[in-house]
Design an enzyme around this catalytic site. Structure first.
Site, PDB file in Angstrom:
ATOM      1  CE  LYS A   1      -3.439  -1.982  -0.994  1.00  0.00           C
ATOM      2  NZ  LYS A   1      -4.351  -2.319  -2.130  1.00  0.00           N
TER       3      LYS A   1
ATOM      4  CB  SER B   1      -0.219  -0.380  -4.996  1.00  0.00           C
ATOM      5  OG  SER B   1       0.683  -0.425  -3.925  1.00  0.00           O
TER       6      SER B   1
ATOM      7  CE1 TYR C   1      -4.369  -1.585   2.546  1.00  0.00           C
ATOM      8  CE2 TYR C   1      -2.866   0.243   2.982  1.00  0.00           C
ATOM      9  CZ  TYR C   1      -3.900  -0.318   2.256  1.00  0.00           C
ATOM     10  OH  TYR C   1      -4.459   0.402   1.217  1.00  0.00           O
TER      11      TYR C   1
END
Length: 305
Positions: A170, A152, A166
């Site tokens: 994650k 992550s 993004y």
């Protein structure tokens, strides 16, 4: 919550590591580190296997494969190829889900294709590889169990302007990993570790980052995303970050030390600081809204006008 990673894990002497995204950065550092261990076996993957030329072609303990985590067929074929290469002794002990990239820019300018591709790689790719590995790990009689490292980021805990999708990927990896880790039977000895690196000295910004088309409404230097861009560039030019080999060493140590595997593993002092600030901020926010939030306590704790 159901307990996870309940028993100490001991890395087998002939452990097999499967790593995605080995063309550069963290993935390459981990692959090189594992390849330096005489008895460890390595399945190094990348979308373009020609980028894996830094690994030996003559070492039978090293297998280099093409793998596009965004393709279910590619994932399936990679696992079949690994099983065929190592034969009856095939087992997977450690998976490092490292493949991914960042979509940076103004969220309002992002196209449907850009956003879907980002999540397809960063989230669904992790899901595909993980579940294929879980099947192998739980079914193997002699080498039952293993460690699954889902890479992550501090971006999976703390969000910043200009990287919304993004962060979405994650954050999804974090929540999904926490949930599926609880589905594992203790007897399977399958351990999950969500790795949350801070600044790492890679070419991520240049080779693993895509940008949306600029949006004129967000172009001003006083816009939050532009200020964030300037901050990041300043720190990159200053050489902030740790070398990728440091990540490789700590992941190997966690698997090999004979102790319980942590579910969350922040890496770098900055990551710890930012995550701590985020969690403290959430606790403070809970205090300010608790009278509004307790709607199951009967009459509202506020006045209605």
């Amino acid at each position: 919550m159901n307990p996870v990673n309940q028993t100490p894990y001991q890395l087998p002497a002939d452990a097999t590591w499967l790593i995605t995204g080995c063309s550069s950065g963290i993935g390459r550092a981990i692959a090189e580190f594992i390849a330096s261990k005489p008895n460890q076996r390595l399945v190094a993957t990348a979308r373009n296997p020609s980028s894996l030329g830094y690994l030996s072609d003559s070492n039978t303990n090293i297998l280099k494969l093409a793998l596009d985590v965004a393709s279910p067929t590619s994932v399936e074929n990679a696992f079949k190829a690994a099983a065929a290469h190592f034969g009856a002794s095939f087992h997977i002990d450690v998976v490092v889900n490292n493949a991914g990239y960042s979509l940076a820019g103004d969220t309002e300018a992002a196209t449907e294709e850009e956003t879907h591709n980002e999540l397809e790689t960063n989230f669904f790719g992790t899901v595909r590889v993980t579940m294929a590995a879980v099947k192998v790990m739980r079914q193997h009689k002699e080498h039952r169990g293993g460690v699954i490292y889902n890479i992550s980021s501090i971006a999976g805990v703390c969000a910043f302007p200009g990287h919304a999708f993004y962060h979405a990927g994650k954050f999804a990896v974090e929540g999904w990993s926490e949930s599926v880790a609880q589905e594992m039977h203790p007897d399977w000895n399958i351990n999950f570790c969500i790795v949350e690196p801070g600044a790492i000295k890679t070419n991520f910004e240049f080779s693993s980052m895509k940008h949306t088309k600029p949006h004129e409404a967000y172009a001003g230097e006083d816009m939050p995303a532009r200020k964030m861009d300037a901050f990041v560039k300043e720190h990159l030019h200053a050489g902030v970050g740790v070398e990728p080999i440091a990540v490789a060493r700590v992941l190997y140590h966690v698997a090999d030390r004979g102790e319980k595997v942590p579910l969350h593993l922040p890496l770098t002092a900055t990551a710890i600081q930012l995550i701590t600030m985020k969690l403290q901020g959430r606790l403070e926010e809970l205090e300010t809204v608790k009278d509004l939030s307790a709607i199951d306590k009967g009459e509202p704790q506020f006045k209605l006008h």
